[in-house]
Design an enzyme around this catalytic site. Structure first.
Site, PDB file in Angstrom:
ATOM      1  N   LYS A  53      58.958 -74.636 -54.040  1.00 27.67           N
ATOM      2  CA  LYS A  53      59.344 -73.225 -53.916  1.00 27.67           C
ATOM      3  C   LYS A  53      60.042 -72.847 -55.210  1.00 27.67           C
ATOM      4  O   LYS A  53      61.206 -73.159 -55.409  1.00 27.67           O
ATOM      5  CB  LYS A  53      60.284 -73.053 -52.718  1.00 27.67           C
ATOM      6  CG  LYS A  53      60.229 -71.695 -52.044  1.00 27.67           C
ATOM      7  CD  LYS A  53      60.671 -70.543 -52.908  1.00 27.67           C
ATOM      8  CE  LYS A  53      62.154 -70.423 -53.077  1.00 27.67           C
ATOM      9  NZ  LYS A  53      62.548 -69.408 -54.067  1.00 27.67           N
ATOM     10  N   GLY A  88      69.948 -75.745 -58.257  1.00 25.95           N
ATOM     11  CA  GLY A  88      70.369 -74.346 -58.185  1.00 25.95           C
ATOM     12  C   GLY A  88      71.879 -74.258 -58.150  1.00 25.95           C
ATOM     13  O   GLY A  88      72.594 -75.170 -58.595  1.00 25.95           O
ATOM     14  N   SER A  89      72.362 -73.174 -57.593  1.00 28.76           N
ATOM     15  CA  SER A  89      73.799 -72.913 -57.628  1.00 28.76           C
ATOM     16  C   SER A  89      74.551 -73.745 -56.581  1.00 28.76           C
ATOM     17  O   SER A  89      73.964 -74.176 -55.575  1.00 28.76           O
ATOM     18  CB  SER A  89      74.047 -71.428 -57.350  1.00 28.76           C
ATOM     19  OG  SER A  89      73.578 -71.112 -56.050  1.00 28.76           O
ATOM     20  N   THR A  90      75.820 -73.916 -56.806  1.00 27.45           N
ATOM     21  CA  THR A  90      76.661 -74.643 -55.855  1.00 27.45           C
ATOM     22  C   THR A  90      76.722 -73.886 -54.522  1.00 27.45           C
ATOM     23  O   THR A  90      76.733 -74.494 -53.454  1.00 27.45           O
ATOM     24  CB  THR A  90      78.068 -74.830 -56.469  1.00 27.45           C
ATOM     25  OG1 THR A  90      77.907 -75.649 -57.635  1.00 27.45           O
ATOM     26  CG2 THR A  90      79.034 -75.495 -55.501  1.00 27.45           C
ATOM     27  N   ARG A  91      76.710 -72.566 -54.595  1.00 28.87           N
ATOM     28  CA  ARG A  91      76.756 -71.756 -53.364  1.00 28.87           C
ATOM     29  C   ARG A  91      75.560 -72.091 -52.465  1.00 28.87           C
ATOM     30  O   ARG A  91      75.713 -72.321 -51.266  1.00 28.87           O
ATOM     31  CB  ARG A  91      76.734 -70.266 -53.755  1.00 28.87           C
ATOM     32  CG  ARG A  91      76.925 -69.307 -52.605  1.00 28.87           C
ATOM     33  CD  ARG A  91      77.050 -67.875 -53.118  1.00 28.87           C
ATOM     34  NE  ARG A  91      75.788 -67.351 -53.620  1.00 28.87           N
ATOM     35  CZ  ARG A  91      74.857 -66.779 -52.853  1.00 28.87           C
ATOM     36  NH1 ARG A  91      75.062 -66.647 -51.563  1.00 28.87           N
ATOM     37  NH2 ARG A  91      73.741 -66.335 -53.378  1.00 28.87           N
ATOM     38  N   GLU A 136      71.347 -80.687 -57.187  1.00 24.74           N
ATOM     39  CA  GLU A 136      71.645 -80.643 -58.633  1.00 24.74           C
ATOM     40  C   GLU A 136      72.179 -79.244 -58.895  1.00 24.74           C
ATOM     41  O   GLU A 136      71.409 -78.278 -58.903  1.00 24.74           O
ATOM     42  CB  GLU A 136      70.375 -80.864 -59.463  1.00 24.74           C
ATOM     43  CG  GLU A 136      69.522 -82.045 -59.055  1.00 24.74           C
ATOM     44  CD  GLU A 136      70.075 -83.377 -59.515  1.00 24.74           C
ATOM     45  OE1 GLU A 136      71.008 -83.371 -60.346  1.00 24.74           O
ATOM     46  OE2 GLU A 136      69.584 -84.395 -59.035  1.00 24.74           O
ATOM     47  N   CYS A 182      72.624 -75.198 -67.003  1.00 29.13           N
ATOM     48  CA  CYS A 182      73.633 -75.747 -66.091  1.00 29.13           C
ATOM     49  C   CYS A 182      74.661 -76.583 -66.845  1.00 29.13           C
ATOM     50  O   CYS A 182      75.829 -76.613 -66.504  1.00 29.13           O
ATOM     51  CB  CYS A 182      72.958 -76.590 -65.024  1.00 29.13           C
ATOM     52  SG  CYS A 182      71.876 -77.856 -65.720  1.00 29.13           S
ATOM     53  N   GLU A 190      81.213 -70.482 -63.122  1.00 32.32           N
ATOM     54  CA  GLU A 190      80.025 -70.604 -63.967  1.00 32.32           C
ATOM     55  C   GLU A 190      79.508 -69.197 -64.265  1.00 32.32           C
ATOM     56  O   GLU A 190      79.201 -68.438 -63.348  1.00 32.32           O
ATOM     57  CB  GLU A 190      78.949 -71.412 -63.237  1.00 32.32           C
ATOM     58  CG  GLU A 190      77.738 -71.679 -64.099  1.00 32.32           C
ATOM     59  CD  GLU A 190      76.658 -72.448 -63.351  1.00 32.32           C
ATOM     60  OE1 GLU A 190      76.398 -72.140 -62.180  1.00 32.32           O
ATOM     61  OE2 GLU A 190      76.058 -73.360 -63.955  1.00 32.32           O
TER      62      GLU A 190
END
Ligand code: NAD
Length: 498
Positions: free
Chosen positions: A191, A244-247, A267, A302, A401
Site C-alpha cells: 500500500k 511512516g510517522s510515529t503517530r 520504521e 526520516c 519532526e
C-alpha cells in the site's frame, strides 16, 4: 535555455502513460467501488492523474490473491537460485527503466530529477539485487542436541506480508520491504502512500515482466485510513512492514492487537542530533555535511539531522559556514537536471513546515537563513532552506519532526551536556558525532541512544548495514541480512534417532 545534452524531462513527462489503477493478481484493476482520487503534482499544484481509491474490498482481493499464490507454492517452493534469478531480472528491468522510474518519482513527490536518478532508482534496484544474491547463501541450523536427536532449525517464509510505505522515498522504502520479503518466498500486498503511488505500481509490472508469478506482488493505492487500515487489520496478513510517522506507527500496534496479532515492524520518524565538537579538524566538511544532510530531499528524510548541536566556542563561526552552505540548496524546478532542492510533497506539508517556522520565531529562535515559502508563482510547494540559531531543546522545533528543510541549532558547553541534549528526545533514529579525539568519538557514540551513530560523516550508507531506530523511532530494522528475520519464522523439526 535548454541544454541539448540533457534529456527534456518535460517532453518525457508528456509522453508518459500514467495508470493509477491497482495491480492485483497480475492485472490492472479499478477500485471495487469505482472511486478515484485526484493526485496533485507538487511541482505546480495541478492534477497529475486520477488514482484508484482502494478500500477494504480491494485489499481483500489482493490479500486473497497473495494467500492463494503462497499456498500453491508457486513462488516459495521455487529454489532459492530460481528466486534469485527472477529478482535479479527485476533489478535489471528497474535499471533499464531508470529514467521512467525517476521521472515518475519526481512528478509524484517533488524531489529533483537528479536525485531520483542518482540515488533512488539505483539504490532501490541495488537493494532488490542484494537480497536476490544473498538468498542462496544463507544456511539453516542444526541444534547441538546430542546423539539421540536431530533438531533442525529452519527459516520459513511467513506468508502474506503487508507493506505500508511513505512518500519521501517511495520506491526505496518499497524496495527495503520487497527485497527481503520476496527473496524469502513471501507474497506481498503493498500500500503506497496516497501522495506517491506511481513507482510502486510500475515496480509491480516490472516484477511480473521479470518472471515473478502473478499474485505474489500486489499493489493497492489508496488512503491510509481506508486501504492502509484494511490491510493492517486484515485477518489473513501475517506481518506488516510499516514505514511512516510515529503517530500512525502507534495505530499499527493497535491494528495488530485488534486483529490476528500479526507482527508489526515499525520504521518511524526521527529528530536526529548532529554533535559537532570544537576539536574537529575539518569544520568546512562538517558544515557542508550538516547542511547537505538536512536539506537533501527537501528535508523530507526520516534520518535528517534536524538538530545541530554545536560546541559554544565555535558556534558563531560554524553556523555562518552552515548558512553559507544553505545558499547552495535554493529550491528550483525539480525537472531541471541542475536542481538540488525540489518541492515539498503537497500543500498540507507546506503548511505544516511553515507552521513550524512560525512557531520557531514565536518561541524566540533566531532565523538566520530562509524562513519562507518561495516560487509560489509556480503553483508548487517550495520552502527556502531554513536555519534557526539559538534554539532550546524544549522548543517545538527541537522536539517535533518537521519533515522539511528546517535546521535547529542548539549550543552546548560540555560533552555531558551534548549527550544529555541529544538523548532528550522521544526519537532515536540516528545521531552523529564530529570529533578528532578518538576517545571522545567512541565515548559519545556509545552513549547516544540511536539505531545508527555516524562518526565524522553523516551520509555514508550501504545496504549491508541495518537501518532503524530505538524509542519512538520504531522497532524494526530494514536492510542487511537482519531484515530476513522480519519476514521468516523459525521452525524446529525434532527428529528422534533410535
Ligand atoms: P504517515 O504515517 O502519514 O503515512 C505512512 C503510510 O501509512 C502511508 O502509506 C499512509 O497512507 C499510511 N497510513 C496513514 N494513516 C494510516 C492508517 N490510519 N492506517 C493504516 N495506514 C495508514 O507518514 P508519511 O507522512 O507518509 O511519511 C513520513 C514519515 O515517515 C515521517 O515521520 C518519516 O520520518 C517516516 N519515515 C521513516 C523511515 C524509517 O526508515 N524510519 C523512512 C522514511 C520515512
Amino acid at each position: 535555455m535548454t541544454n541539448p545534452t540533457l534529456p527534456d524531462w518535460y517532453a518525457r513527462a508528456k509522453a508518459l502513460k500514467l495508470d493509477g489503477r491497482s495491480l492485483i493478481q497480475g492485472r490492472r484493476v479499478a477500485a471495487a467501488s469505482g472511486e478515484v482520487f485526484a493526485k496533485v503534482s507538487p511541482l505546480n499544484g495541478q492534477v497529475l492523474l486520477e488514482v484508484a481509491r482502494g478500500g477494504a474490498a480491494d485489499i481483500d482481493r489482493a490479500v486473497v490473491s497473495a494467500r492463494q499464490t503462497f499456498d500453491k507454492g508457486v513462488w516459495r517452493n521455487q529454489t532459492p537460485g530460481a528466486r534469485k534469478a527472477v529478482l535479479q531480472r527485476f533489478a535489471d528491468l528497474m535499471m533499464a527503466h531508470r529514467d521512467e522510474l525517476a521521472l515518475l518519482e519526481t512528478l509524484d513527490m517533488g524531489k529533483p530529477i537528479r536525485n531520483a536518478l542518482g540515488l533512488d532508482v539505483g539504490a532501490a534496484a541495488r537493494c532488490i539485487r542484494w537480497y536476490a544474491e544473498a538468498i542462496d547463501k544463507v544456511y539453516d541450523e542444526i541444534a547441538p542436541t546430542g546423539p539421540q536427536a536431530l533438531a533442525l532449525v529452519t527459516r520459513e517464509p511467513m506468508g502474506v506480508i503487508g507493506a505500508i510505505v511513505p512518500w519521501n522515498y517511495p520506491m526505496l522504502m518499497a524496495a527495503w520491504k520487497l527485497g527481503p520479503a520476496l527473496a524469502t518466498g513471501n507474497s506481498v500486498v503493498l500500500k503506497p502512500s496516497e501522495k506517491s503511488p506511481l513507482t510502486a505500481l510500475r515496480l509491480a509490472e516490472l516484477a511480473i515482466e521479470a518472471g515473478l508469478p502473478e499474485g505474489v506482488f500486489n499493489v493497492v493505492p489508496g488512503f491510509g485510513h481506508e486501504a492502509g487500515e484494511a490491510l493492517a487489520l486484515h485477518m489473513d496478513v501475517d506481518a506488516i512492514g510499516f514505514t511512516g510517522s510515529t503517530r500512525i506507527g502507534r495505530r499499527m500496534m493497535e491494528y495488530g492487537g485488534r486483529s490476528n496479532l500479526k507482527r508489526i515492524y515499525n520504521e518511524l520518524g526521527g529528530k536526529s542530533a548532529n554533535l559537532v565538537f570544537a576539536d574537529f579538524d575539518d569544520l568546512d566538511r562538517a558544515a557542508k555535511t550538516a547542511a547537505g544532510s538536512i536539506f537533501y530531499n527537501q528535508g523530507e528524510s526520516c534520518n535528517a539531522p534536524s538538530r545541530l548541536l554545536v560546541q559554544a566556542s565555535i558556534a558563531d563561526e560554524f553556523v555562518a559556514r552552515v548558512a553559507a552552505q544553505a545558499q547552495n540548496y535554493q529550491p528550483a524546478d525539480p525537472l531541471d537536471g541542475a536542481t538540488v532542492m525540489g518541492a515539498l510533497v503537497d500543500e498540507a506539508q507546506l503548511k505544516t513546515v511553515l507552521g513550524f517556522i512560525a512557531s520557531g520565531r514565536e518561541e524566540g529562535a533566531r532565523c538566520v537563513a530562509g524562513g519562507e515559502q518561495v516560487r509560489a508563482e509556480s503553483g508548487g510547494y517550495f520552502v527556502a532552506p531554513t536555519i534557526f540559531d539559538g534554539v532550546r531543546n524544549d522548543m517545538k522545533i527541537a522536539r517535533e519532526e518537521i519533515f522539511g528543510p528546517v535546521l535547529s541549532v542548539i549550543r552546548f558547553e560540555t560533552e555531558e551536556e551534548a549527550i544529555a541534549i541529544a538523548n532528550d528526545s522521544n526519537y532515536g533514529l540516528q545521531a552523529a558525532v564530529w570529533s578528532t579525539n578518538l576517545n571522545r568519538a567512541h565515548r559519545v557514540a556509545r552513549q547516544l541512544r540511536a539505531g545508527t551513530v555516524h562518526v565524522n560523516q553523516y551520509d555514508d550508507d550501504d545496504i549491508t548495514v541495518p537501518f532503524g531506530g530505538v524509542k519512538q523511532s520504531g522497532n524494526g530494522r530494514d536492510k542487511s541480512l537482519h531484515a530476513f528475520d522480519k519476514y521468516t519464522e523459525l521452525k524446529t523439526t525434532w527428529i528422534r534417532l533410535d
